[in-house]
Design a protein around this motif. Structure first.
Motif, PDB file in Angstrom:
ATOM      1  N   PHE A 291     -15.062   2.629  23.808  1.00 60.37           N
ATOM      2  CA  PHE A 291     -16.268   3.067  23.107  1.00 60.37           C
ATOM      3  C   PHE A 291     -17.475   3.178  24.029  1.00 60.37           C
ATOM      4  CE2 PHE A 291     -14.489   1.246  18.909  1.00 60.37           C
ATOM      5  CZ  PHE A 291     -13.932   2.484  18.601  1.00 60.37           C
ATOM      6  N   LYS A 292     -17.418   2.573  25.210  1.00 59.20           N
ATOM      7  CA  LYS A 292     -18.533   2.653  26.143  1.00 59.20           C
ATOM      8  C   LYS A 292     -18.435   3.863  27.057  1.00 59.20           C
ATOM      9  CE  LYS A 292     -19.422  -2.333  26.223  1.00 59.20           C
ATOM     10  NZ  LYS A 292     -19.511  -3.557  27.064  1.00 59.20           N
ATOM     11  N   GLY A 293     -17.311   4.607  26.956  1.00 60.58           N
ATOM     12  CA  GLY A 293     -17.146   5.800  27.783  1.00 60.58           C
ATOM     13  C   GLY A 293     -16.334   5.583  29.041  1.00 60.58           C
ATOM     14  N   HIS A 323     -23.386  17.149  31.509  1.00 59.37           N
ATOM     15  CA  HIS A 323     -24.626  17.823  31.876  1.00 59.37           C
ATOM     16  C   HIS A 323     -25.812  17.008  31.356  1.00 59.37           C
ATOM     17  CE1 HIS A 323     -27.779  20.853  32.123  1.00 59.37           C
ATOM     18  NE2 HIS A 323     -26.962  21.619  32.853  1.00 59.37           N
ATOM     19  N   PRO A 324     -26.872  16.823  32.163  1.00 56.68           N
ATOM     20  CA  PRO A 324     -28.020  16.001  31.735  1.00 56.68           C
ATOM     21  C   PRO A 324     -28.600  16.417  30.391  1.00 56.68           C
ATOM     22  CG  PRO A 324     -28.191  16.518  34.074  1.00 56.68           C
ATOM     23  CD  PRO A 324     -27.027  17.311  33.563  1.00 56.68           C
ATOM     24  N   THR A 330     -24.148  13.826  23.254  1.00 60.10           N
ATOM     25  CA  THR A 330     -22.871  13.165  23.519  1.00 60.10           C
ATOM     26  C   THR A 330     -22.918  11.707  23.084  1.00 60.10           C
ATOM     27  OG1 THR A 330     -22.482  14.646  25.405  1.00 60.10           O
ATOM     28  CG2 THR A 330     -21.158  12.627  25.300  1.00 60.10           C
ATOM     29  N   LEU A 331     -24.043  11.044  23.313  1.00 63.01           N
ATOM     30  CA  LEU A 331     -24.207   9.659  22.855  1.00 63.01           C
ATOM     31  C   LEU A 331     -24.142   9.566  21.332  1.00 63.01           C
ATOM     32  CD1 LEU A 331     -27.046   8.453  25.273  1.00 63.01           C
ATOM     33  CD2 LEU A 331     -24.651   7.689  25.273  1.00 63.01           C
ATOM     34  N   VAL A 332     -24.734  10.553  20.643  1.00 63.72           N
ATOM     35  CA  VAL A 332     -24.669  10.586  19.178  1.00 63.72           C
ATOM     36  C   VAL A 332     -23.221  10.726  18.711  1.00 63.72           C
ATOM     37  CG1 VAL A 332     -25.305  11.895  17.109  1.00 63.72           C
ATOM     38  CG2 VAL A 332     -27.004  11.482  18.902  1.00 63.72           C
ATOM     39  N   LEU A 344     -14.808  16.898  15.617  1.00 62.21           N
ATOM     40  CA  LEU A 344     -14.113  18.179  15.590  1.00 62.21           C
ATOM     41  C   LEU A 344     -14.965  19.244  16.275  1.00 62.21           C
ATOM     42  CD1 LEU A 344     -12.763  18.151  11.909  1.00 62.21           C
ATOM     43  CD2 LEU A 344     -11.499  17.627  13.989  1.00 62.21           C
ATOM     44  N   PHE A 345     -14.391  19.868  17.302  1.00 62.68           N
ATOM     45  CA  PHE A 345     -14.998  20.998  18.019  1.00 62.68           C
ATOM     46  C   PHE A 345     -16.426  20.693  18.445  1.00 62.68           C
ATOM     47  CE2 PHE A 345     -15.634  25.473  19.079  1.00 62.68           C
ATOM     48  CZ  PHE A 345     -14.364  25.791  19.549  1.00 62.68           C
ATOM     49  N   PHE A 346     -16.594  19.550  19.085  1.00 67.40           N
ATOM     50  CA  PHE A 346     -17.895  19.160  19.641  1.00 67.40           C
ATOM     51  C   PHE A 346     -18.032  19.745  21.045  1.00 67.40           C
ATOM     52  CE2 PHE A 346     -20.104  16.173  22.499  1.00 67.40           C
ATOM     53  CZ  PHE A 346     -21.374  16.248  21.946  1.00 67.40           C
TER      54      PHE A 346
END
Length: 625
Positions: A291-293, A323-324, A330-332, A344-346
């Motif tokens: 979950f932390k990536g 990408h910055p 992405t965090l959301v 889905l399809f993010f």
């Protein structure tokens, strides 16, 4: 496993037997307590019922006596007290009434007249007694005792003095017998004559009734207890038989499951092998992370699409590659995954090993029990580039439409300016130009110029890119859109009917305006081909629950059924290629679905307007409020 099953089954049977025994014991105890309570209640209830009967009997007698009393006093001059003659009449009539109303040998009513409320010898006289007529006229004493030494007359007098009525009991020998019995009596004072009216019932007959009712309850209780125990026993035996049968079935099932497990283990090994092969396919990117990536496992797709080998990125954090500008969203998405939502399809952009970026479309879910994210990504970089091209083509098509609209919007004010300036030149050449005509003409030119300026501002706003969501009213956007196209609508005799609720939303205003222009142009083109004399476009906007519904409907005859499912496809058009690009409706759907997170649909709709039936296309947009 078989031994465990046997232990479980026989332990269950032992436990059930123990619980059954405890249940029977507790239930029997409860039933006995309930029976005792019912018996006590029964005796009290029967006695209360008989007390009520005694009181009702006395009340009936009082009604008769009081009626006679009122009749007699009305016949005499003294309206306060009966005279001596009428007292005798009242006593004789009451005696006849009581003599004739003996219910049985043990149920009758008698009357004593109180002479001295303080009691003692000769405190009262026996006035009427249907069962002991020989005692009528005898004096009574509060010192008189019953067979068991009680003082019933004293108890009766004290109750009368205190409450004007009393229930009491005393003992006596029944007439013509040696049997001693207890009698329940009720006495009440008839104040007008100082009479104590009394009735009673021997309790031996009452006790016999109580005994009979108690025996009946005991029989019912015994029968119910027997039935309850019997049927529970049958259920217990059936339950044990079911458990034994179930044990046999489970034993057979266990044997079959052991064989099946062996087959499944072989298949599972094959599945694991096939999964490993599938996971390593380089077609898409596969990822397992926490979950932390932190990246735990990847496939060869990372090397093919992003240029990284597995040992270069495992144990690193994938946010370092994002990408910055895409970090926040992405965090959301990571937060939503951690909360158990599927992704889905993010879309976001990842850095290639060579420094460029690739656009990836992710689908992912999680297993909350192990805290891991399982994701796959499709490389849509080329697809996004093509989408940008289509968007630019859509914008250029819109520019073409707007240019045509500008020509219609400007035609009249330019004509006014041309005519006014020509008039000024003519007046000047013939030396007939006065100040009033000059001022009026210049005002016309100024108004037309301002109209042209406002039109330019409206079109400039339409082409201004909008990257941020803003708050706007749907009615305002509709009004702005119609201002951009109204001249062409007026020239083609198209009437617009609006029914728009007061709705404010926060979204991309210019993109919504672009969708409206596309839909209105589509309706206008359809009406241009229609044979209808009256041409209408209906615009409706309203809230339904948590949704906003926006509808555009025309009476242009509808869309052919064989193409209605294709009209949102890119480059599909029913117009001539020289005037139609086929991307307006496609971009409208892209905007509503991707930017407004809603949906757009079309259908042929038959409706009635001003008592006439029409057929047309109906576009419906729906998104969250």
């Amino acid at each position: 496993m078989k031994n465990k099953l046997n232990i479980l089954i026989f332990s269950s049977i032992s436990l059930i037997l123990a619980l059954f025994s405890i249940s029977i014991y507790l239930d029997l105890k409860y039933q006995n307590d309930l029976l005792n309570e019912q018996l006590n209640t029964l005796e009290s209830s029967i006695k209360n019922e008989y007390k009520q009967r005694l009181k009702e009997s006395i009340n009936n007698t009082i009604v008769y006596i009081d009626t006679m009393y009122k009749h007699l006093i009305n016949e005499q001059n003294d309206k306060l007290n009966l005279n001596k003659e009428n007292k005798k009449v009242l006593i004789n009539e009451t005696r006849k009434y009581l003599y004739n109303n003996i219910q049985d040998k043990s149920r009758y009513t008698w009357i004593n007249k109180i002479i001295n409320y303080e009691g003692g010898e000769n405190f009262a006289i026996r006035l009427i007694h249907p069962n002991l007529k020989r005692t009528e006229g005898l004096f009574l004493s509060t010192k008189t005792k019953d067979i068991k030494g009680n003082l019933p007359y004293l108890e009766e007098l004290n109750g009368i003095k205190k409450n004007k009525e009393i229930y009491y009991t005393y003992y006596f020998k029944q007439l013509n017998t040696l049997e001693v019995t207890e009698k329940l009596s009720y006495a009440i004072l008839y104040k007008k004559m100082n009479w104590v009216i009394v009735t009673g019932i021997p309790l031996n007959s009452l006790n016999e009734l109580i005994k009979k009712e108690k025996n009946y309850l005991k029989r019912i209780h015994k029968k119910d207890t027997y039935n309850l125990t019997f049927y529970r026993g049958i259920i217990l035996v059936l339950f044990i038989l079911i458990l034994l049968i179930l044990r046999k079935k489970l034993m057979l099932t266990l044997i079959e499951n052991e064989k099946l497990n062996e087959k499944l283990e072989k298949k599972l090994k094959n599945v694991e092998t096939n999964f490993s092969k599938f996971f390593e396919l380089p077609i898409n990117i596969f990822l397992i992370a926490d979950f932390k990536g932190n990246i735990l496992q990847v496939n060869s797709g990372w090397e093919k699409i992003l240029g990284y080998k597995a040992d270069e990125i495992v144990n690193t954090n994938y946010l370092s590659l994002v990408h910055p500008h895409d970090i926040d969203k992405t965090l959301v998405a990571m937060k939503e995954l951690e909360e158990g939502h599927d992704l889905l399809f993010f879309e976001n952009r990842y850095k290639h090993k060579n420094g460029s970026y690739r656009t990836l479309a992710w689908s992912a879910n999680t297993l909350q029990e192990n805290g891991l994210i399982y994701g796959s990504a499709l490389n849509i970089t080329e697809l996004k580039e093509k989408s940008e091209i289509i968007y630019q083509q859509s914008k250029m098509a819109a520019i073409g439409e707007m240019t045509a609209n500008i020509s219609h919007q400007w035609r009249q004010p330019l004509s006014v300016i041309s005519t006014a300036s020509s008039g000024l030149l003519l007046k000047k050449s013939i030396d007939d130009l006065d100040d009033e005509f000059l001022i009026n003409t210049l005002e016309q030119i100024t108004q037309s110029t301002q109209y042209l300026s406002d039109t330019i501002e409206d079109f400039r706003n339409f082409y201004t890119p909008s990257r941020e969501k803003t708050e706007f009213k749907i009615a305002h956007v509709v009004k702005k859109t119609l201002n951009l196209v109204k001249k062409r609508y007026e020239s083609e005799n198209i009437k617009v009917i609006k029914n728009i609720s007061d709705i404010t939303i926060v979204n991309f205003e210019n993109e919504f305006l672009q969708v409206l222009i596309n839909l209105l142009n589509n309706a206008r083109d359809q009406l241009a081909k229609s044979t209808e004399i009256d041409k209408f476009i209906f615009i409706n906007a309203y809230k339904k629950d948590t949704k906003i519904i926006f509808e555009i409907m025309d009476n242009g005859g509808g869309i052919k059924e064989n193409i209605i499912d294709k009209i949102f496809e890119p480059y599909f058009t029913t117009k001539d290629k020289s005037i139609g690009t086929g991307i307006g409706l496609y971009m409208s759907e892209e905007i509503i679905v991707k930017h407004f997170e809603g949906q757009i649909k079309v259908e042929n709709h038959t409706f009635t307007y001003e008592d006439k039936e029409y057929l047309g296309a109906k576009f419906t947009i729906e998104f969250n409020a």
